[in-house]
Design a protein around this motif. Structure first.
Motif, short mmCIF file in Angstrom:
data_model
loop_
_atom_site.label_atom_id
_atom_site.label_comp_id
_atom_site.label_asym_id
_atom_site.label_seq_id
_atom_site.Cartn_x
_atom_site.Cartn_y
_atom_site.Cartn_z
N LEU A 192 38.91 35.48 39.09
CA LEU A 192 38.54 36.83 38.66
C LEU A 192 38.16 36.86 37.18
CD1 LEU A 192 41.21 38.96 40.56
CD2 LEU A 192 38.77 38.76 41.06
N ASP A 193 38.69 35.90 36.40
CA ASP A 193 38.28 35.84 35.00
C ASP A 193 36.80 35.51 34.89
OD1 ASP A 193 40.92 36.27 34.30
OD2 ASP A 193 41.40 34.15 34.13
N LEU A 194 36.31 34.71 35.82
CA LEU A 194 34.90 34.32 35.81
C LEU A 194 33.99 35.48 36.21
CD1 LEU A 194 33.02 31.93 35.33
CD2 LEU A 194 33.36 31.25 37.71
N GLU A 235 32.12 37.17 33.44
CA GLU A 235 31.00 36.41 32.89
C GLU A 235 29.78 36.45 33.80
OE1 GLU A 235 32.14 32.44 31.87
OE2 GLU A 235 34.14 33.05 31.19
N LEU A 236 30.04 36.54 35.10
CA LEU A 236 28.94 36.49 36.06
C LEU A 236 28.31 37.86 36.32
CD1 LEU A 236 30.45 34.03 38.70
CD2 LEU A 236 28.92 33.52 36.80
N ARG A 237 29.09 38.92 36.14
CA ARG A 237 28.59 40.26 36.48
C ARG A 237 27.27 40.60 35.80
NH1 ARG A 237 26.19 43.81 37.44
NH2 ARG A 237 26.70 45.91 38.18
N PRO A 238 27.04 40.24 34.51
CA PRO A 238 25.75 40.58 33.90
C PRO A 238 24.55 39.92 34.58
CG PRO A 238 27.37 40.07 32.20
CD PRO A 238 27.99 39.70 33.52
N TRP A 239 24.79 38.87 35.38
CA TRP A 239 23.68 38.20 36.06
C TRP A 239 23.33 38.84 37.39
CZ3 TRP A 239 20.54 34.89 33.79
CH2 TRP A 239 20.97 34.26 32.63
N ALA A 276 29.38 31.03 40.46
CA ALA A 276 29.69 31.95 41.56
C ALA A 276 30.21 31.19 42.77
CB ALA A 276 28.45 32.76 41.92
N VAL A 277 29.63 30.02 43.04
CA VAL A 277 30.10 29.22 44.17
C VAL A 277 31.50 28.68 43.89
CG1 VAL A 277 29.65 27.21 45.62
CG2 VAL A 277 27.75 28.62 44.83
N SER A 278 31.78 28.34 42.63
CA SER A 278 33.13 27.89 42.30
C SER A 278 34.15 29.01 42.55
CB SER A 278 33.20 27.42 40.85
OG SER A 278 33.19 28.51 39.94
N MET A 279 33.71 30.26 42.37
CA MET A 279 34.59 31.40 42.68
C MET A 279 34.93 31.46 44.16
SD MET A 279 33.66 34.87 40.57
CE MET A 279 34.87 35.80 41.53
#
Length: 752
Positions: A461-463, A466-470, A446-449
């Protein structure tokens, strides 16, 4: 995920073909071996006689390495015959000598293939032979080896005892991940209560140890689930002390996570089960986490009182680790009561005492709290130094993913980002070659985003997917990735997607935290308001009115958080003040762009000057530059081009150094093609409009396009474009919407 990549690389051992096959087989499971690859590897065994095949199969059951004496005892082949069989396997490059007295497989995947080719009965018999051999006193063996062979031989009493011993050994060697696996295996076998009773094993104590190991390894929710499950399985007639132990363990895990556990409720129950005369470490732990539960409820006076009790209890039993925990909680209460200096001194002393006592968990929490204190008060250099120390200490104590260790890594990256060192921030959160727990990998991602958003890298935005479920499990992951996504969508012109992310974040955190006034809502509102302004500059009259109407709820959200989100007696830090000022300034800018309830020039300029000053005071390099850019646009529009140009120069210097492409694009719009608009504004600003330009300006203010204006005035669209360029230069405007706003304020549009 990086952990899976690391596993594949390790199993393939540099063989590109094996790597490709393992990647293709990931859908089959983490340790799956493709059938075609297994068949290829097993071809080598066809050349061996029965004795050599038995040796190879027994070696595969042993694992990656097996001592000669142990292998000989398991296969039961006479001395000369086993030497010949081993030599055949070595000469065929199936086995290789390891050290002076052992063998291993030439390639790990060959061992896997041989093992999986065994019939179930063969596997059980060979594991049983290994377990029997390892029990003898004349063969050196680890508890982990014995536990594995006994379990796979279905010798559960031996496997259970050995698993617990293996877990204890792993924890003593700073291997919490391995320890957690051993403890969990023992718990699984002890789900058979008859086995637990026959072996007289304290299952509650084992569950607590498993939870603590999982927490130290960074698997917070796993650690919480282990003790919650044990509490549910607790018999009604179980001793009250067992229930208290599990409640305290649940609280210790829950305080480290965004869970639905009611900390105050369960710690209150735990203390009720423990008499006040109890001077055990358990009561000291219960008092500690009860104090932290009061902190979470913003009951600072109660928190300080309970922390004092915890401190006294820890002192009485001589537990420096629990003493440090209590001191850290008391320091936090002092900070929130308005005494940050006393809190800082207390935390510095606590960290030193925890380190001297060898309590790494207490030391990491103290360092993280100290770093957070510096950050909240805008002391970024000090904060970064402390967070880096925490990261280093976490690595040195072999707990890189433990709570507060990985949290310090996240904050070190955030401080680097805020300080304008984006390359360092990106390097800190890069987990290439590491094996982080999934939740740790998510928050670092998330910080890399955030860095990606600042640079306009839409791959961020591709990431998000992957992060949304968290998000429902980890609020910081939600906040960082949502803020980045709002900017990435907004900067690319997709306002609806940006607002959808905001709404999703708010709904998620309301469910998670049950607090509508969470402070990050101020920053998120400011970001959305900024993109509403961007949309207004590209929109017609009717659309601008709708944008202004939509803005009201974001302003209201920020006000709610500002009024209700600050803890009683404490002050909002410089970062919070900067974002709150940004909300007000963006709202004024939107009203100015839309020509509705237009603020005075002095009010608008003053608001943005405040924003710039606040972000400069805090030390947020990028947001200072972004705010300077928007102040520059206002200054140029009101006829102060020299001041505007100076701010543009400063902001551009920062944006170029950071490679902040969206900000550079905003500056290009402000400066015009080739950065000539600044000069044009200086030389032409103040010239009167011609009659035709006044006509064109009136139609521009009505939201007409160049083609529509051309039709209305019976001239070409190209001529309209020239007139519009002249109007922008004379008014000192960066765009059509801004030109219309300036014209309204100056009365250039007549009574209409």
């Amino acid at each position: 995920p990086e952990a899976q990549v690391t596993s594949i690389v390790a199993r393939a051992e540099g063989n590109a073909f094996f790597t490709e096959e393992l990647v293709a087989a990931t859908d089959l499971g983490d340790r799956a071996l493709p059938t075609d690859l297994a068949d290829l590897l097993l071809v080598r065994l066809d050349q061996f006689d029965d004795s050599t095949r038995l040796v190879v199969r027994a070696a595969a059951v042993a694992g990656r390495r097996v001592p000669h004496a142990l292998l000989a005892r398991v296969v039961g082949i006479a001395g000369g015959d086993i030497d010949r069989a081993v030599r055949d396997a070595v000469e065929a490059n199936v086995l290789v000598p390891i050290g002076a007295e052992g063998y291993g497989f030439r390639h790990a995947l060959l061992a896997e293939a041989v093992y999986h080719d065994l019939l179930p009965g063969e596997r059980v018999r060979l594991h049983a032979a290994y377990a029997d051999a390892l029990k003898s006193s004349d063969l050196a063996a680890t508890a982990a080896e014995l536990a594995r062979h006994a379990r796979l031989a279905h010798d559960l009493p031996t496997a259970t005892t050995a698993s617990i011993q293996a877990g204890d050994a792993a924890m003593s060697l700073a291997g919490p991940d391995e320890a957690a696996a051993h403890y969990e295996m023992a718990l699984e076998m002890l789900s058979d209560r008859a086995l637990a009773q026959a072996q007289d094993i304290d299952v509650v104590r084992l569950a607590v140890k498993a939870s603590e190991a999982a927490l130290a390894a960074g698997h917070v929710f796993r650690g919480l689930a282990l003790v919650q499950e044990q509490l549910r399985a607790l018999p009604p007639d179980a001793p009250s002390i067992d229930r208290a132990r599990l409640l305290v363990a649940i609280a210790n895990a829950a305080v480290l996570s965004d869970s639905a556990v009611d900390l105050l409720e369960i710690t209150t129950e735990a203390l009720e089960l423990l008499p006040e005369s109890d001077d055990s470490p358990l009561r000291a732990k219960a008092l500690n986490v009860h104090a932290r539960a009061h902190i979470d409820r913003n009951r600072d006076e109660d928190a300080a009182r309970w922390a004092k009790e915890a401190l006294n209890a820890a002192s009485a039993i001589g537990r420096p680790d629990l003493l440090a925990e209590a001191q850290t909680t008391m320091a936090r209460a002092r900070e929130r009561a308005g005494d940050p200096d006393a809190s800082r001194l207390s935390l510095e002393r606590t960290v030193e005492e925890a380190r001297a006592a060898g309590s790494s968990a207490a030391e990491l929490r103290g360092l993280f709290s100290l770093g957070g204190l510096h950050y909240e008060h805008g002391r970024l250099a000090e904060a970064l130094s402390v967070f880096e120390t925490a990261c280093r200490r976490a690595a040195e104590t072999w707990r890189p993913w433990a709570p507060y260790g990985v949290d310090a890594r996240v904050m070190a990256a955030i401080v680097s980002y805020v300080s304008g060192d984006w390359d360092t921030a990106a390097a800190i959160v890069d987990v290439t070659g590491e094996s982080p727990p999934p939740m740790s990998e998510a928050v670092l991602g998330a910080v890399s985003m955030v860095v990606a958003a600042g640079r306009g890298d839409l791959r961020g935005l591709d990431l998000l997917g992957e992060l949304r479920p968290w998000w429902p499990r980890e609020g910081l992951t939600a906040i960082h990735s949502a803020g980045a996504a709002i900017d990435l969508y907004g900067d690319s012109g997709d306002l609806e997607a940006a607002i959808a992310v905001y709404d999703d974040l708010v709904a998620t955190l309301l469910e998670l935290w049950r607090n509508p006034a969470f402070q990050a809502r101020i920053r998120m509102s400011a970001l959305v308001l900024g993109h509403l302004c961007g949309a207004a500059s590209r929109s017609g009259t009717n659309e601008r009115a709708a944008l202004l109407e939509r803005a009201e709820r974001f302003v209201g959200d920020a006000r709610l958080s500002a009024e209700e989100g600050t803890v009683r007696g404490s002050q909002r830090g410089p970062e919070g003040e900067a974002w709150l000022a940004r909300v007000a300034a963006e709202h004024l800018r939107l009203r100015w762009l839309c020509g509705v309830d237009v603020p005075s020039e002095d009010e608008l300029i003053g608001a943005w000057q405040t924003v710039v000053a606040r972000f400069e005071e805090f030390g947020h390099v990028f947001e200072t530059a972004r705010s300077q850019t928007r102040l520059a646009a206002v200054l140029r529009a009101v006829g102060r081009p020299a001041e505007s140009a100076e701010l543009v120069h400063k902001a551009r210097s920062t944006a170029e150094r950071l490679r902040a492409q969206p900000l550079l694009a905003e500056l290009r719009i402000l400066a015009g093609p080739g950065h000539v608009a600044e000069a044009v504004a200086v030389t032409r600003h103040g010239e009167g409009l011609t009659a035709r330009e006044a006509e064109v300006l009136l139609l521009v203010a009505q939201g007409m396009s160049n083609r529509e204006i051309a039709t209305q005035l019976y001239i070409s669209a190209k001529t309209v474009s020239v007139h519009v360029s002249n109007i922008l230069a004379k008014l000192g405007a960066s765009g059509r919407t801004e030109a219309a706003a300036i014209a309204r304020r100056r009365g250039l549009l007549g009574s209409g």
